[in-house]
Design a protein around this motif. Structure first.
Motif, mmCIF file in Angstrom:
data_model
loop_
_atom_site.group_PDB
_atom_site.id
_atom_site.type_symbol
_atom_site.label_atom_id
_atom_site.label_comp_id
_atom_site.label_asym_id
_atom_site.label_seq_id
_atom_site.Cartn_x
_atom_site.Cartn_y
_atom_site.Cartn_z
ATOM 1 N N LEU A 67 0.848 -1.186 0.000
ATOM 2 C CA LEU A 67 0.000 0.000 0.000
ATOM 3 C C LEU A 67 0.884 1.238 0.000
ATOM 4 O O LEU A 67 1.815 1.345 0.802
ATOM 5 C CB LEU A 67 -0.889 -0.007 1.240
ATOM 6 C CG LEU A 67 -1.940 1.083 1.389
ATOM 7 C CD1 LEU A 67 -2.998 0.946 0.299
ATOM 8 C CD2 LEU A 67 -2.591 0.991 2.760
ATOM 9 N N LEU A 68 0.588 2.175 -0.906
ATOM 10 C CA LEU A 68 1.261 3.470 -0.945
ATOM 11 C C LEU A 68 0.277 4.519 -0.452
ATOM 12 O O LEU A 68 -0.819 4.656 -0.999
ATOM 13 C CB LEU A 68 1.734 3.781 -2.363
ATOM 14 C CG LEU A 68 2.478 5.101 -2.572
ATOM 15 C CD1 LEU A 68 3.774 5.122 -1.774
ATOM 16 C CD2 LEU A 68 2.784 5.309 -4.055
ATOM 17 N N THR A 69 0.644 5.256 0.597
ATOM 18 C CA THR A 69 -0.243 6.239 1.212
ATOM 19 C C THR A 69 0.360 7.626 1.084
ATOM 20 O O THR A 69 1.503 7.859 1.496
ATOM 21 C CB THR A 69 -0.476 5.916 2.697
ATOM 22 O OG1 THR A 69 -0.965 4.582 2.828
ATOM 23 C CG2 THR A 69 -1.478 6.879 3.304
ATOM 24 N N ILE A 70 -0.411 8.550 0.505
ATOM 25 C CA ILE A 70 -0.011 9.950 0.383
ATOM 26 C C ILE A 70 -0.918 10.772 1.293
ATOM 27 O O ILE A 70 -2.139 10.760 1.133
ATOM 28 C CB ILE A 70 -0.134 10.447 -1.070
ATOM 29 C CG1 ILE A 70 0.780 9.637 -1.988
ATOM 30 C CG2 ILE A 70 0.196 11.933 -1.165
ATOM 31 C CD1 ILE A 70 0.600 9.949 -3.465
ATOM 32 N N ILE A 71 -0.336 11.440 2.266
ATOM 33 C CA ILE A 71 -1.094 12.303 3.171
ATOM 34 C C ILE A 71 -0.616 13.735 2.962
ATOM 35 O O ILE A 71 0.574 14.037 3.129
ATOM 36 C CB ILE A 71 -0.914 11.884 4.636
ATOM 37 C CG1 ILE A 71 -1.446 10.459 4.839
ATOM 38 C CG2 ILE A 71 -1.636 12.857 5.566
ATOM 39 C CD1 ILE A 71 -1.249 9.927 6.238
ATOM 40 N N ALA A 72 -1.545 14.601 2.573
ATOM 41 C CA ALA A 72 -1.231 15.999 2.321
ATOM 42 C C ALA A 72 -1.506 16.832 3.563
ATOM 43 O O ALA A 72 -2.526 16.651 4.237
ATOM 44 C CB ALA A 72 -2.062 16.517 1.153
ATOM 45 N N SER A 73 -0.595 17.735 3.880
ATOM 46 C CA SER A 73 -0.780 18.665 4.986
ATOM 47 C C SER A 73 -1.386 19.944 4.419
ATOM 48 O O SER A 73 -0.680 20.795 3.867
ATOM 49 C CB SER A 73 0.560 18.946 5.676
ATOM 50 O OG SER A 73 0.402 19.882 6.717
ATOM 51 N N CYS A 74 -2.712 20.059 4.523
ATOM 52 C CA CYS A 74 -3.421 21.207 3.960
ATOM 53 C C CYS A 74 -4.719 21.415 4.738
ATOM 54 O O CYS A 74 -5.297 20.449 5.242
ATOM 55 C CB CYS A 74 -3.726 20.987 2.471
ATOM 56 S SG CYS A 74 -4.807 19.572 2.152
ATOM 57 N N PRO A 75 -5.185 22.667 4.858
ATOM 58 C CA PRO A 75 -6.518 22.882 5.424
ATOM 59 C C PRO A 75 -7.555 22.168 4.555
ATOM 60 O O PRO A 75 -7.418 22.124 3.333
ATOM 61 C CB PRO A 75 -6.691 24.407 5.367
ATOM 62 C CG PRO A 75 -5.312 24.951 5.218
ATOM 63 C CD PRO A 75 -4.529 23.927 4.465
ATOM 64 N N THR A 76 -8.577 21.585 5.194
ATOM 65 C CA THR A 76 -9.539 20.788 4.439
ATOM 66 C C THR A 76 -10.926 21.413 4.436
ATOM 67 O O THR A 76 -11.251 22.289 5.251
ATOM 68 C CB THR A 76 -9.637 19.367 5.032
ATOM 69 O OG1 THR A 76 -10.059 19.456 6.399
ATOM 70 C CG2 THR A 76 -8.297 18.663 4.953
ATOM 71 N N LYS A 77 -11.739 20.933 3.499
ATOM 72 C CA LYS A 77 -13.154 21.276 3.473
ATOM 73 C C LYS A 77 -13.850 20.568 4.631
ATOM 74 O O LYS A 77 -13.252 19.770 5.340
ATOM 75 C CB LYS A 77 -13.763 20.844 2.141
ATOM 76 C CG LYS A 77 -13.161 21.536 0.933
ATOM 77 C CD LYS A 77 -13.797 21.031 -0.362
ATOM 78 C CE LYS A 77 -13.178 21.695 -1.583
ATOM 79 N NZ LYS A 77 -13.780 21.228 -2.853
ATOM 80 N N GLY A 78 -15.159 20.820 4.771
ATOM 81 C CA GLY A 78 -15.900 20.312 5.903
ATOM 82 C C GLY A 78 -15.832 18.815 6.074
ATOM 83 O O GLY A 78 -15.794 18.311 7.200
ATOM 84 N N ASN A 79 -15.798 18.052 4.983
ATOM 85 C CA ASN A 79 -15.788 16.597 5.112
ATOM 86 C C ASN A 79 -14.403 16.030 5.398
ATOM 87 O O ASN A 79 -14.256 14.840 5.657
ATOM 88 C CB ASN A 79 -16.367 15.940 3.858
ATOM 89 C CG ASN A 79 -15.609 16.322 2.588
ATOM 90 O OD1 ASN A 79 -14.518 16.878 2.641
ATOM 91 N ND2 ASN A 79 -16.198 16.012 1.440
#
Length: 450
Positions: free
Chosen positions: A229-241
């Motif tokens: 499994l390759l997991t990409i996690i972005a550090s960014c402000p998110t929308k409501g969901n």
């Protein structure tokens, strides 16, 4: 022409030999569990004919494809296409994904596949490759954290454990490589386990090869492993969901041609004034995939060819349940050692516990199949240790039926692996007891009769 159209398919054929790295690639991506869970119900239906709307699109890099949205990416996001070109560009309708999973990868080890994903400027990333059926040791590692580099060229030429984020156009680049099933790093080239560029000749953890493949009459295709499994996690402000970054990413693709050249294919740019003056940028060596070794690593004569035969690793890998049943490690009813496998939830007689033994068997050889088995909720039932094979004559089942009891019973019999044409599959599994009957199995063995 680069593309040949056959109206009878209808199909479009791309000439494989017109580019140095042309091949096929396949990935599955996931980013929104709720959307993916609608498949077969309110979206992407089969029997109910529910629509399968596009949640995004993926296309090739380059101006040649700028006017084409690309291949729709749906809630059933299986993506297949020509690899070995400049790269694939992914964009989702709702924005950049906060968390993106890439799995079921099938890419030839010698074929570069670069994936570009649109993100807002200022985003940072944590990218990790994980092998879920893995136990770390001095020889194997189970997780690899990717390193950030400063150019797309570095990513493309890497072993597949780097990334580059181009702030100027908001594109994250990663190279997608075919991973081993049971580890993310080994000590085959270093003193401690390290990630490196895997090939068809990389030895596997339990015999055979690290990279699974399908081979038949000079056709060689990578075969995906269930687990990496390759997991990409972005550090960014998110929308409501919380699924997408709040800021919309720019929708810009990279330039792929040198000045004066024009793109003519997904992997090629040529001079308009001289159509034979072409470049396959960036070049990647070697340009010809080396022929993989066809013979798997061998074990000593008479040794057990089964991996993890008594489940003493404390896990099932590489065993798996070969139906809708359940397999559980049991420490209270082992024949030897600490563990046995308990098989439950069976709704058909063929359901049980299975292992792929294709890499360790040879056509024409005779093998002794044996194990210890014990019934849990019955006193006397049939039991069979089966080898299912596939060759040019189709599928066949080899083995002998015995009767076992609620005490440990030794089961042993010999089979000869006669093959017509090419052996393409060999699965060893325990079966035969009636539906609903639960059983233990331990100390499974396959040995060649010399």
């Amino acid at each position: 022409p680069e593309v040949v159209y056959d109206p009878h398919g209808p199909l479009k054929f791309i000439k494989k030999n017109n580019g140095p790295h042309r091949n096929l690639g396949h990935i599955r991506i996931e980013w929104d569990e709720a959307a993916h869970n609608t498949v077969g119900d309110s979206s992407c239906g089969n029997g109910n004919k529910a629509n399968c709307p596009a949640l995004g699109y993926i296309r090739h890099f380059g101006s040649l494809f700028d006017q084409d949205l690309g291949l729709p990416v749906t809630a059933q996001p299986e993506i297949v296409g020509p690899a070995g070109g400049f790269g694939w560009l992914l964009s989702l309708n709702e924005g950049a994904p906060k968390r993106l999973l890439i799995k079921e990868i099938e890419v030839d080890p010698s074929t570069p596949l670069v994936l570009g994903i649109s993100y807002p400027a200022g985003t940072s990333f944590t990218i990790t490759a994980t092998s879920r059926w893995c136990s770390p040791s001095s020889y194997y590692s189970c997780q690899e954290v990717f390193t950030q580099v400063t150019s797309l060229m570095e990513v493309r030429h890497s072993a597949g454990n780097t990334y580059f984020f181009d702030e100027s156009i908001g594109l994250l680049y990663v190279r997608i490589v075919m991973p081993p099933k049971y580890f993310t790093g080994d000590a085959s080239v270093t003193e401690s386990p390290k990630w490196h560029r895997w090939s068809y000749d990389t030895p596997g953890k339990y015999g055979g090869w690290a990279i699974d493949r399908f081979s038949h009459e000079n056709v060689l295709l990578p075969r995906q492993a269930n687990g990496p499994l390759l997991t990409i996690i972005a550090s960014c402000p998110t929308k409501g969901n919380g699924i997408y970054c709040a800021e919309s990413p720019p929708q810009v693709g990279p330039e792929v041609c040198s000045p004066g050249y024009e793109q003519v294919a997904y992997d090629k740019c040529c001079m308009p004034s001289s159509p034979t003056d072409c470049e396959f940028w960036p070049t990647f060596t070697p340009t010809i995939s080396p022929a993989p070794t066809t013979a798997p690593p061998t074990k000593a004569p008479g040794s057990n060819l089964v991996a993890n035969p008594g489940f003493e690793t404390g896990s099932f890998a590489p065993w798996y349940a070969n139906g809708g049943n359940t397999i559980t490690l049991d420490s209270s009813n082992s024949h030897s050692g600490m563990y046995s496998a308990l098989v439950t939830g069976r709704t058909a007689s063929w359901q049980g516990i299975a292992q792929d033994v294709l890499p360790v068997l040879s056509a024409g050889s005779t093998y002794n199949l044996s194990c210890w088995a014990k019934l849990k909720n019955a006193s006397y039932e049939p039991f069979k240790l089966t080898l299912q094979k596939n060759d040019d004559n189709g599928r066949a089942w080899l083995g002998q039926t015995f009767y076992i009891t609620d005490s440990w019973t030794y089961v042993s019999g010999s089979i000869t692996l006669n093959v017509v044409g090419t052996l393409t599959s060999a699965i060893l599994y325990a079966e035969k007891t009636p539906p609903g009957v639960e059983f233990y199995v331990d100390d499974i063995s396959v040995t060649e009769v010399i």
